[in-house]
Design a protein around this motif. Structure first.
Motif, PDB file in Angstrom:
ATOM      1  N   ARG A  20       0.826  -1.206   0.000  1.00  0.00           N
ATOM      2  CA  ARG A  20       0.000   0.000   0.000  1.00  0.00           C
ATOM      3  C   ARG A  20       0.864   1.261   0.000  1.00  0.00           C
ATOM      4  O   ARG A  20       0.569   2.237  -0.687  1.00  0.00           O
ATOM      5  N   ARG A  21       1.954   1.237   0.753  1.00  0.00           N
ATOM      6  CA  ARG A  21       2.846   2.396   0.790  1.00  0.00           C
ATOM      7  C   ARG A  21       3.504   2.632  -0.567  1.00  0.00           C
ATOM      8  O   ARG A  21       3.682   3.777  -1.001  1.00  0.00           O
ATOM      9  N   LEU A  22       3.859   1.538  -1.240  1.00  0.00           N
ATOM     10  CA  LEU A  22       4.445   1.677  -2.575  1.00  0.00           C
ATOM     11  C   LEU A  22       3.453   2.310  -3.541  1.00  0.00           C
ATOM     12  O   LEU A  22       3.796   3.225  -4.304  1.00  0.00           O
ATOM     13  N   ARG A  23       2.206   1.817  -3.513  1.00  0.00           N
ATOM     14  CA  ARG A  23       1.194   2.352  -4.424  1.00  0.00           C
ATOM     15  C   ARG A  23       0.908   3.823  -4.129  1.00  0.00           C
ATOM     16  O   ARG A  23       0.677   4.612  -5.051  1.00  0.00           O
ATOM     17  N   ALA A  24       0.933   4.186  -2.842  1.00  0.00           N
ATOM     18  CA  ALA A  24       0.713   5.586  -2.470  1.00  0.00           C
ATOM     19  C   ALA A  24       1.848   6.464  -2.994  1.00  0.00           C
ATOM     20  O   ALA A  24       1.656   7.662  -3.268  1.00  0.00           O
ATOM     21  N   ASP A  25       3.023   5.852  -3.179  1.00  0.00           N
ATOM     22  CA  ASP A  25       4.191   6.564  -3.688  1.00  0.00           C
ATOM     23  C   ASP A  25       4.287   6.443  -5.208  1.00  0.00           C
ATOM     24  O   ASP A  25       5.355   6.695  -5.787  1.00  0.00           O
ATOM     25  N   LYS A  26       3.151   6.020  -5.816  1.00  0.00           N
ATOM     26  CA  LYS A  26       3.073   5.870  -7.280  1.00  0.00           C
ATOM     27  C   LYS A  26       4.105   4.879  -7.822  1.00  0.00           C
ATOM     28  O   LYS A  26       4.782   5.122  -8.827  1.00  0.00           O
ATOM     29  N   LYS A  27       4.193   3.733  -7.135  1.00  0.00           N
ATOM     30  CA  LYS A  27       5.046   2.639  -7.583  1.00  0.00           C
ATOM     31  C   LYS A  27       4.254   1.338  -7.582  1.00  0.00           C
ATOM     32  O   LYS A  27       3.262   1.204  -6.855  1.00  0.00           O
ATOM     33  N   ILE A  28       4.692   0.377  -8.403  1.00  0.00           N
ATOM     34  CA  ILE A  28       4.007  -0.909  -8.526  1.00  0.00           C
ATOM     35  C   ILE A  28       4.892  -2.011  -7.958  1.00  0.00           C
ATOM     36  O   ILE A  28       6.039  -2.187  -8.409  1.00  0.00           O
ATOM     37  N   PRO A  29       4.401  -2.785  -6.985  1.00  0.00           N
ATOM     38  CA  PRO A  29       5.164  -3.949  -6.529  1.00  0.00           C
ATOM     39  C   PRO A  29       5.195  -5.019  -7.620  1.00  0.00           C
ATOM     40  O   PRO A  29       4.188  -5.240  -8.305  1.00  0.00           O
ATOM     41  N   ALA A  30       6.338  -5.654  -7.787  1.00  0.00           N
ATOM     42  CA  ALA A  30       6.483  -6.670  -8.842  1.00  0.00           C
ATOM     43  C   ALA A  30       7.437  -7.755  -8.373  1.00  0.00           C
ATOM     44  O   ALA A  30       8.242  -7.554  -7.458  1.00  0.00           O
ATOM     45  N   GLU A  37      17.084 -18.712 -10.452  1.00  0.00           N
ATOM     46  CA  GLU A  37      17.512 -17.850  -9.362  1.00  0.00           C
ATOM     47  C   GLU A  37      16.325 -17.533  -8.452  1.00  0.00           C
ATOM     48  O   GLU A  37      15.167 -17.731  -8.817  1.00  0.00           O
ATOM     49  N   GLU A  38      16.634 -17.042  -7.263  1.00  0.00           N
ATOM     50  CA  GLU A  38      15.581 -16.648  -6.340  1.00  0.00           C
ATOM     51  C   GLU A  38      14.771 -15.503  -6.945  1.00  0.00           C
ATOM     52  O   GLU A  38      15.333 -14.631  -7.624  1.00  0.00           O
ATOM     53  N   PRO A  39      13.453 -15.495  -6.726  1.00  0.00           N
ATOM     54  CA  PRO A  39      12.635 -14.392  -7.255  1.00  0.00           C
ATOM     55  C   PRO A  39      13.132 -13.051  -6.723  1.00  0.00           C
ATOM     56  O   PRO A  39      13.535 -12.927  -5.561  1.00  0.00           O
ATOM     57  N   ALA A  40      13.135 -12.043  -7.608  1.00  0.00           N
ATOM     58  CA  ALA A  40      13.544 -10.699  -7.212  1.00  0.00           C
ATOM     59  C   ALA A  40      12.293  -9.861  -6.962  1.00  0.00           C
ATOM     60  O   ALA A  40      11.416  -9.771  -7.838  1.00  0.00           O
ATOM     61  N   HIS A  41      12.199  -9.272  -5.790  1.00  0.00           N
ATOM     62  CA  HIS A  41      11.055  -8.433  -5.432  1.00  0.00           C
ATOM     63  C   HIS A  41      11.400  -6.985  -5.762  1.00  0.00           C
ATOM     64  O   HIS A  41      12.384  -6.437  -5.225  1.00  0.00           O
ATOM     65  N   LEU A  42      10.596  -6.378  -6.629  1.00  0.00           N
ATOM     66  CA  LEU A  42      10.932  -5.077  -7.178  1.00  0.00           C
ATOM     67  C   LEU A  42       9.812  -4.060  -6.986  1.00  0.00           C
ATOM     68  O   LEU A  42       8.664  -4.421  -6.700  1.00  0.00           O
ATOM     69  N   ALA A  43      10.156  -2.804  -7.201  1.00  0.00           N
ATOM     70  CA  ALA A  43       9.182  -1.720  -7.245  1.00  0.00           C
ATOM     71  C   ALA A  43       9.456  -0.929  -8.523  1.00  0.00           C
ATOM     72  O   ALA A  43      10.596  -0.537  -8.789  1.00  0.00           O
ATOM     73  N   LEU A  44       8.389  -0.715  -9.327  1.00  0.00           N
ATOM     74  CA  LEU A  44       8.547  -0.020 -10.604  1.00  0.00           C
ATOM     75  C   LEU A  44       7.753   1.283 -10.606  1.00  0.00           C
ATOM     76  O   LEU A  44       6.663   1.352 -10.013  1.00  0.00           O
ATOM     77  N   TYR A  46       5.089   3.863 -11.535  1.00  0.00           N
ATOM     78  CA  TYR A  46       3.769   3.515 -12.053  1.00  0.00           C
ATOM     79  C   TYR A  46       3.547   3.984 -13.488  1.00  0.00           C
ATOM     80  O   TYR A  46       3.228   3.165 -14.366  1.00  0.00           O
ATOM     81  N   HIS A  47       3.659   5.279 -13.736  1.00  0.00           N
ATOM     82  CA  HIS A  47       3.246   5.809 -15.041  1.00  0.00           C
ATOM     83  C   HIS A  47       4.068   5.224 -16.182  1.00  0.00           C
ATOM     84  O   HIS A  47       3.514   4.773 -17.197  1.00  0.00           O
ATOM     85  N   VAL A  48       5.396   5.221 -16.029  1.00  0.00           N
ATOM     86  CA  VAL A  48       6.263   4.699 -17.100  1.00  0.00           C
ATOM     87  C   VAL A  48       5.960   3.230 -17.365  1.00  0.00           C
ATOM     88  O   VAL A  48       5.883   2.789 -18.521  1.00  0.00           O
ATOM     89  N   THR A  49       5.773   2.459 -16.306  1.00  0.00           N
ATOM     90  CA  THR A  49       5.491   1.026 -16.457  1.00  0.00           C
ATOM     91  C   THR A  49       4.134   0.800 -17.103  1.00  0.00           C
ATOM     92  O   THR A  49       3.984  -0.046 -17.992  1.00  0.00           O
ATOM     93  N   MET A  50       3.128   1.561 -16.665  1.00  0.00           N
ATOM     94  CA  MET A  50       1.786   1.424 -17.232  1.00  0.00           C
ATOM     95  C   MET A  50       1.792   1.715 -18.725  1.00  0.00           C
ATOM     96  O   MET A  50       1.179   1.002 -19.521  1.00  0.00           O
ATOM     97  N   MET A  51       2.490   2.757 -19.153  1.00  0.00           N
ATOM     98  CA  MET A  51       2.566   3.105 -20.574  1.00  0.00           C
ATOM     99  C   MET A  51       3.296   2.030 -21.365  1.00  0.00           C
ATOM    100  O   MET A  51       2.916   1.699 -22.489  1.00  0.00           O
ATOM    101  N   ALA A  52       4.352   1.442 -20.772  1.00  0.00           N
ATOM    102  CA  ALA A  52       5.103   0.382 -21.451  1.00  0.00           C
ATOM    103  C   ALA A  52       4.231  -0.856 -21.641  1.00  0.00           C
ATOM    104  O   ALA A  52       4.257  -1.501 -22.694  1.00  0.00           O
ATOM    105  N   LEU A  53       3.436  -1.187 -20.624  1.00  0.00           N
ATOM    106  CA  LEU A  53       2.542  -2.345 -20.730  1.00  0.00           C
ATOM    107  C   LEU A  53       1.435  -2.078 -21.747  1.00  0.00           C
ATOM    108  O   LEU A  53       1.049  -2.970 -22.504  1.00  0.00           O
ATOM    109  N   LYS A  54       0.933  -0.864 -21.760  1.00  0.00           N
ATOM    110  CA  LYS A  54      -0.115  -0.508 -22.715  1.00  0.00           C
ATOM    111  C   LYS A  54       0.406  -0.597 -24.147  1.00  0.00           C
ATOM    112  O   LYS A  54      -0.271  -1.073 -25.048  1.00  0.00           O
TER     113      LYS A  54
END
Length: 203
Positions: A20-30, A37-44, A46-54
């Motif tokens: 929730r804190r990440l989303r409030a900071d306009k970031k996406i948990p991923a 390898e072990e899964p990597a927990h990231l924060a991306l 929001y806007h740049v990632t959303m446009m790239a996915l679109k």
């Protein structure tokens, strides 16, 4: 398909509160999976990632900058809030240039069948194998001028160079049938006139 480059931060906090804190900071948990390898927990961001996915579609390929190291990441799951329609979480698979991947690609129907036909789409995606950096966003199939009785299958698709169809070639994609006339509950005019004539003769 070219990869969009995005700076990713490594997450050290987990759980709903941290998300929730990440989303409030306009970031996406991923989470980035793959290559043993072990899964990597990231924060991306929001806007740049959303446009790239679109722009990239269902199989968007991103180039993630993780602590100065570039990693190609293929989108595998997008979790969206059903009310606010914002991205809540992303899953990626780590891939390498030249690596073959298996993906489901949307099929786009183009053109128009002849008049008085009904076009039924039976399947909207096909599974293909393609090089990670050359995944098509979609594959088109034309019904231009198609007549009733026309059926188009996965084997009728023209795949991009280097792609291999994994779906069954007999998979039905589009079925063109005759349009059914609406039942108004009224008798055809000729039959109604005939009935009236018989009634007059009986009187």
């Amino acid at each position: 398909m070219s990869a969009e480059k995005i700076a990713a931060e490594v997450r050290t906090e987990f759980g709903k509160g941290a998300a929730r804190r990440l989303r409030a900071d306009k970031k996406i948990p991923a989470v980035l999976y793959g290559h043993g390898e072990e899964p990597a927990h990231l924060a991306l961001p929001y806007h740049v990632t959303m446009m790239a996915l679109k722009h990239g579609g269902a199989n968007a390929l991103l180039e993630l900058d993780i602590d100065g190291k570039d990693q190609l990441a293929l989108t595998k799951a997008i979790q969206v809030d059903p009310i606010r329609r914002v991205i809540e979480h992303l899953d990626f698979i780590a891939v390498k240039r030249g690596e073959k991947v298996t993906v489901d690609v949307p099929v786009v129907v183009t053109g128009e069948a002849v008049r008085n036909t009904l076009v039924v789409t039976d399947n909207t995606t096909v599974q293909i194998e393609a090089e990670a950096t050359h995944i098509p966003e979609s594959i088109e199939i034309s019904i231009e001028g198609a007549e009733a009785g026309t059926q188009l299958h996965a084997s009728d698709l023209t795949l991009p160079k280097g792609s291999v169809l994994l779906s069954d070639g007999d998979l039905l994609l589009v079925n063109v049938t005759e349009a059914q006339a609406a039942d108004t509950g009224e008798e055809p005019a000729a039959e109604a006139e005939g009935d009236a004539a018989e009634a007059d003769a009986a009187e």
